[in-house]
Design an enzyme around this catalytic site. Structure first.
Site, PDB file in Angstrom:
ATOM      1  N   HIS A  22      77.452 109.306  64.496  1.00 60.60           N
ATOM      2  CA  HIS A  22      77.325 108.071  63.699  1.00 60.60           C
ATOM      3  C   HIS A  22      76.709 108.400  62.328  1.00 60.60           C
ATOM      4  CE1 HIS A  22      75.923 104.042  62.664  1.00 60.60           C
ATOM      5  NE2 HIS A  22      76.246 103.528  63.842  1.00 60.60           N
ATOM      6  N   GLU A  38      81.919 107.367  60.722  1.00 59.31           N
ATOM      7  CA  GLU A  38      81.598 107.945  62.023  1.00 59.31           C
ATOM      8  C   GLU A  38      82.822 108.584  62.676  1.00 59.31           C
ATOM      9  OE1 GLU A  38      79.806 104.597  64.143  1.00 59.31           O
ATOM     10  OE2 GLU A  38      79.204 103.772  62.213  1.00 59.31           O
TER      11      GLU A  38
HETATM   12  O1  G6P Z   1      71.914  99.018  64.900  1.00 59.42           O
HETATM   13  P1  G6P Z   1      72.665 100.062  65.663  1.00 59.42           P
HETATM   14  O2  G6P Z   1      72.636  99.857  67.138  1.00 59.42           O
HETATM   15  O3  G6P Z   1      72.204 101.447  65.274  1.00 59.42           O
HETATM   16  O4  G6P Z   1      74.193  99.961  65.240  1.00 59.42           O
HETATM   17  C1  G6P Z   1      74.564 100.043  63.903  1.00 59.42           C
HETATM   18  C2  G6P Z   1      76.065  99.836  63.767  1.00 59.42           C
HETATM   19  O5  G6P Z   1      76.727 100.886  64.427  1.00 59.42           O
HETATM   20  C3  G6P Z   1      78.177 100.901  64.330  1.00 59.42           C
HETATM   21  O6  G6P Z   1      78.575 101.260  63.074  1.00 59.42           O
HETATM   22  C4  G6P Z   1      78.773  99.578  64.772  1.00 59.42           C
HETATM   23  O7  G6P Z   1      80.158  99.520  64.456  1.00 59.42           O
HETATM   24  C5  G6P Z   1      78.044  98.406  64.161  1.00 59.42           C
HETATM   25  O8  G6P Z   1      78.515  97.208  64.757  1.00 59.42           O
HETATM   26  C6  G6P Z   1      76.543  98.524  64.358  1.00 59.42           C
HETATM   27  O9  G6P Z   1      75.898  97.414  63.774  1.00 59.42           O
END
Ligand code: G6P
Length: 290
Positions: free
Chosen positions: A163, A265
């Site tokens: 990510h 990602e």
């Molecule tokens: O806040 P987190 O759990 O780290 O996730 C952060 C982000 O991750 C990804 O990119 C998802 O597509 C998003 O929907 C999410 O908000």
């Protein structure tokens, strides 16, 4: 993040040390080719700065290093699932403590390998046996490879992501290309929409590009550079920026944090992958500045 300021706990080799920041142990690399840092909590790459460049990786100024919740920024390892399909969100690997398996400090490059395997705690969340290896290679570019192996006697399913939070000078001037011709829009009921594969930013985005090319480019005129990302073992590229309203709702992001980051990602976010006993899957990303 000023890596030179981190207090050293143990010198591991000429260019590699173990350091401590709040509740997390950090492997710090100060090498002629680059500087980098990895948190053992999460197996989480925190920083990668090739010689002559600003950091390619964004880290939140409000990130939590207590070791109690996932770190905002860097490269969280989402595994064994991506998103909120189960709890915790994005799986447990990013909030588990990984072990340092080996390192190799060479004149031209450094490698670091971490491992994570099942424990009674992990099996209470996800009832399978596994062995994960996370291999980092640092020189002028950063290579990260996650190898997931089924050590159980039953098949299991996995999804996940590296990510990556890329650092940008100004998100409003940035341009991402190589995204393929369609995406699922997470901010519009997962609608499948066509695209020309290029994206510029003036609002929140949360998209799964299911036909992204293996190589993507992020043009960053504010930092006079272009980042190249090459992914492997993925089925999608997820692109995320929470923008102002999203950042305002996050305790671990400053109000203007969204202006200097973009998540791109390398993800298994479409159909999950089935691994039979003994089988492995490799998910990787390589990032460099041009
Ligand atoms: O806040 P987190 O759990 O780290 O996730 C952060 C982000 O991750 C990804 O990119 C998802 O597509 C998003 O929907 C999410 O908000």
């Amino acid at each position: 993040m000023d890596l030179r300021q981190l207090p050293t706990s143990t010198v591991l080799s000429e260019h590699i040390s173990l350091c401590r920041l709040d509740g997390v142990d950090i492997i710090r690399i100060l090498h002629p080719e680059c500087q980098a840092a990895i948190s053992l909590f999460g197996g989480h790459l925190l920083s990668f700065q090739p010689q002559g460049h600003k950091d390619l990786i964004w880290m939140s100024e409000a990130a939590d290093f207590s070791g109690k919740s996932p770190i905002r920024g860097g490269i969280p390892v989402c595994w064994p699932w991506f998103g909120k399909v189960a709890s915790p969100s994005h799986g447990f690997a990013r909030s588990s403590v990984w072990e340092l398996e080996s390192f190799n400090d060479q004149k031209s490059h450094v490698t670091v390998t971490l491992t994570l395997h099942d424990t009674p705690k992990s099996r209470a969340i996800w009832p399978y046996r596994f062995h994960n290896r996370l291999h980092f290679e640092f020189d002028k570019t950063l290579k990260v490879q996650l190898t997931s192996t089924n050590t159980d006697q039953r098949p299991w399913h996995m999804s996940g992501a590296l990510h990556t939070y890329l650092a940008v000078g100004d998100i409003m001037q940035a341009k991402l290309s190589g995204l393929g011709n369609e995406y699922l829009d997470g901010l519009a009921d997962q609608q499948r929409l066509p695209t020309n594969g290029v994206l510029q930013f003036d609002d929140a985005v949360d998209r799964v590009y299911s036909r992204a090319e293996d190589t993507m480019y992020l043009e960053d005129p504010a930092l006079f550079r272009r980042l190249r990302m090459h992914n492997h073992g993925h089925d999608s590229a997820v692109v995320w920026n929470p923008w102002q309203s999203g950042a305002a709702g996050m305790a671990d992001m400053t109000p203007d944090g969204y202006t200097t980051m973009l998540c791109v990602e390398s993800a298994v976010a479409g159909q999950s992958i089935v691994l039979k006993p003994g089988q492995s899957h490799h998910l990787s990303t390589e990032i460099g500045a041009e």
